[in-house]
Design a protein around this motif. Structure first.
Motif, PDB file in Angstrom:
ATOM      1  N   GLY A  71       0.798  -1.223   0.000  1.00 23.59           N
ATOM      2  CA  GLY A  71       0.000   0.000   0.000  1.00 23.59           C
ATOM      3  C   GLY A  71       0.825   1.264   0.000  1.00 23.59           C
ATOM      4  O   GLY A  71       0.390   2.295   0.521  1.00 23.59           O
ATOM      5  N   ALA A  72       2.017   1.214  -0.610  1.00 17.17           N
ATOM      6  CA  ALA A  72       2.924   2.365  -0.560  1.00 17.17           C
ATOM      7  C   ALA A  72       2.594   3.443  -1.587  1.00 17.17           C
ATOM      8  O   ALA A  72       3.066   4.570  -1.466  1.00 17.17           O
ATOM      9  CB  ALA A  72       4.366   1.900  -0.748  1.00 17.17           C
ATOM     10  N   LEU A  73       1.815   3.101  -2.613  1.00 14.03           N
ATOM     11  CA  LEU A  73       1.428   4.067  -3.638  1.00 14.03           C
ATOM     12  C   LEU A  73      -0.034   3.842  -4.012  1.00 14.03           C
ATOM     13  O   LEU A  73      -0.512   2.702  -3.994  1.00 14.03           O
ATOM     14  CB  LEU A  73       2.299   3.925  -4.885  1.00 14.03           C
ATOM     15  N   PRO A  74      -0.751   4.901  -4.390  1.00 18.25           N
ATOM     16  CA  PRO A  74      -2.158   4.755  -4.764  1.00 18.25           C
ATOM     17  C   PRO A  74      -2.341   4.281  -6.202  1.00 18.25           C
ATOM     18  O   PRO A  74      -1.393   4.223  -6.995  1.00 18.25           O
ATOM     19  CB  PRO A  74      -2.717   6.174  -4.575  1.00 18.25           C
ATOM     20  N   ALA A  75      -3.581   3.954  -6.542  1.00 17.76           N
ATOM     21  CA  ALA A  75      -3.871   3.272  -7.806  1.00 17.76           C
ATOM     22  C   ALA A  75      -3.663   4.148  -9.034  1.00 17.76           C
ATOM     23  O   ALA A  75      -3.176   3.663 -10.061  1.00 17.76           O
ATOM     24  CB  ALA A  75      -5.302   2.747  -7.786  1.00 17.76           C
ATOM     25  N   LEU A 126     -12.229   7.206 -11.654  1.00 20.57           N
ATOM     26  CA  LEU A 126     -12.813   6.009 -11.043  1.00 20.57           C
ATOM     27  C   LEU A 126     -11.871   5.391 -10.011  1.00 20.57           C
ATOM     28  O   LEU A 126     -12.311   4.883  -8.982  1.00 20.57           O
ATOM     29  CB  LEU A 126     -13.159   4.984 -12.121  1.00 20.57           C
ATOM     30  N   LEU A 127     -10.575   5.404 -10.296  1.00 18.85           N
ATOM     31  CA  LEU A 127      -9.612   4.824  -9.354  1.00 18.85           C
ATOM     32  C   LEU A 127      -9.631   5.567  -8.024  1.00 18.85           C
ATOM     33  O   LEU A 127      -9.653   4.948  -6.949  1.00 18.85           O
ATOM     34  CB  LEU A 127      -8.207   4.850  -9.966  1.00 18.85           C
ATOM     35  N   THR A 128      -9.614   6.882  -8.085  1.00 20.65           N
ATOM     36  CA  THR A 128      -9.610   7.652  -6.844  1.00 20.65           C
ATOM     37  C   THR A 128     -10.962   7.566  -6.142  1.00 20.65           C
ATOM     38  O   THR A 128     -11.031   7.580  -4.916  1.00 20.65           O
ATOM     39  CB  THR A 128      -9.238   9.122  -7.104  1.00 20.65           C
ATOM     40  N   TYR A 129     -12.047   7.465  -6.925  1.00 22.00           N
ATOM     41  CA  TYR A 129     -13.364   7.333  -6.295  1.00 22.00           C
ATOM     42  C   TYR A 129     -13.449   6.040  -5.482  1.00 22.00           C
ATOM     43  O   TYR A 129     -13.940   6.035  -4.343  1.00 22.00           O
ATOM     44  CB  TYR A 129     -14.476   7.360  -7.345  1.00 22.00           C
ATOM     45  N   VAL A 130     -12.959   4.952  -6.060  1.00 20.22           N
ATOM     46  CA  VAL A 130     -12.991   3.665  -5.351  1.00 20.22           C
ATOM     47  C   VAL A 130     -12.131   3.727  -4.083  1.00 20.22           C
ATOM     48  O   VAL A 130     -12.523   3.225  -3.023  1.00 20.22           O
ATOM     49  CB  VAL A 130     -12.535   2.526  -6.291  1.00 20.22           C
ATOM     50  N   GLU A 131     -10.968   4.356  -4.188  1.00 18.09           N
ATOM     51  CA  GLU A 131     -10.115   4.480  -3.003  1.00 18.09           C
ATOM     52  C   GLU A 131     -10.769   5.374  -1.946  1.00 18.09           C
ATOM     53  O   GLU A 131     -10.744   5.052  -0.753  1.00 18.09           O
ATOM     54  CB  GLU A 131      -8.754   5.052  -3.396  1.00 18.09           C
ATOM     55  N   ASP A 132     -11.355   6.482  -2.372  1.00 19.34           N
ATOM     56  CA  ASP A 132     -12.028   7.374  -1.420  1.00 19.34           C
ATOM     57  C   ASP A 132     -13.225   6.697  -0.762  1.00 19.34           C
ATOM     58  O   ASP A 132     -13.666   7.101   0.314  1.00 19.34           O
ATOM     59  CB  ASP A 132     -12.505   8.657  -2.122  1.00 19.34           C
ATOM     60  N   VAL A 161      -6.641  -0.916  -4.619  1.00 21.83           N
ATOM     61  CA  VAL A 161      -6.293  -1.850  -5.688  1.00 21.83           C
ATOM     62  C   VAL A 161      -5.071  -2.662  -5.259  1.00 21.83           C
ATOM     63  O   VAL A 161      -4.052  -2.092  -4.866  1.00 21.83           O
ATOM     64  CB  VAL A 161      -6.008  -1.102  -7.002  1.00 21.83           C
ATOM     65  N   VAL A 162      -5.184  -3.987  -5.327  1.00 25.35           N
ATOM     66  CA  VAL A 162      -4.072  -4.854  -4.915  1.00 25.35           C
ATOM     67  C   VAL A 162      -3.536  -5.689  -6.072  1.00 25.35           C
ATOM     68  O   VAL A 162      -2.664  -6.537  -5.890  1.00 25.35           O
ATOM     69  CB  VAL A 162      -4.493  -5.770  -3.742  1.00 25.35           C
ATOM     70  N   GLY A 163      -4.055  -5.442  -7.268  1.00 26.40           N
ATOM     71  CA  GLY A 163      -3.569  -6.150  -8.442  1.00 26.40           C
ATOM     72  C   GLY A 163      -4.283  -5.624  -9.670  1.00 26.40           C
ATOM     73  O   GLY A 163      -5.375  -5.061  -9.560  1.00 26.40           O
TER      74      GLY A 163
END
Length: 213
Positions: A21-25, A85-91, A96-98
């Motif tokens: 989890g060191a960097l975002p998607a 969409l990537l940031t929305y899912v994270e928020d 994302v793990v893969g």
């Protein structure tokens, strides 16, 4: 050799981002796609990657995460045409793990022991869209098992022929093999906001994942 150096750095960044989890998607999608053409400057892109790697390594050593450790773990299949969409899912409480971004040919290390053109040709045979849909699904399943994923998101590209043909096949194979919830949707052209219907579908999917914990 330059290409392999970049690919190995990206592989390490994938490990640190999707494993620790060191960097975002969103940043990682940019990193992965850099393998295709190095944003037209391999020396500069290599320098950028080295700085990113140093940052990620430092965060991992300190146990720092850009997202909550108990965030829902998802595998993302096909790059979202709208990066929001990537940031929305994270928020919304997931990470994302893969990934299977249809660019596996740019991730494989090239065999330097072979004649260059043979090695490049063989490397390209690993392309996501050359093999069967099951090949892509197997990659998703492997990563899901390694990262203990709780769900899979497949974001089809509107008008992309392979998306219409493969999305349901990959979804069915994943469900059969792992019994994981899969969210499938097509992505409209990027805009300044995500449509309410898509937000609702993503929110409902994440609630399903939470209910299975």
């Amino acid at each position: 050799r330059h290409t392999n150096a970049v690919r190995k750095t990206v592989a390490r960044l994938r490990e640190l981002a999707y494993g620790s989890g060191a960097l975002p998607a969103l940043e990682m999608m940019v990193v992965e796609f850099g393998n295709l053409h190095y944003y037209s400057d391999i020396a500069e892109w290599s320098a950028v990657l080295e700085q990113l790697l140093a940052t990620a390594e430092e965060r991992a050593a300190k146990g720092e995460r850009v997202l909550s450790e108990d965030a829902l773990r998802v595998i993302w299949v096909t790059p979202p045409a709208d990066p929001l969409l990537l940031t929305y899912v994270e928020d919304s409480g997931a990470r994302v793990v893969g990934t299977e971004y249809v660019i596996n040919q740019a991730l494989e290390v090239i065999d330097e022991s072979q004649p260059p053109l043979d090695a490049i040709a063989e490397s390209f045979m690993a392309a996501s869209l050359i093999g069967t849909s099951r090949d892509r699904a197997v990659s998703v399943i492997r990563q899901a098992r390694e990262r203990r994923a709780e769900g899979v998101i497949i974001s089809g590209i509107l008008g992309g022929s392979h998306c219409a043909m493969e999305t349901r096949l990959i979804s069915d194979i994943v469900k059969q093999e792992l019994d994981l919830p899969v969210l499938e949707f097509d992505v409209a052209p990027p805009s300044n906001e995500i449509g309410l219907q898509l937000q609702t579908r993503i929110d409902a999917f994440l609630e399903v994942l939470r209910s299975r914990r």
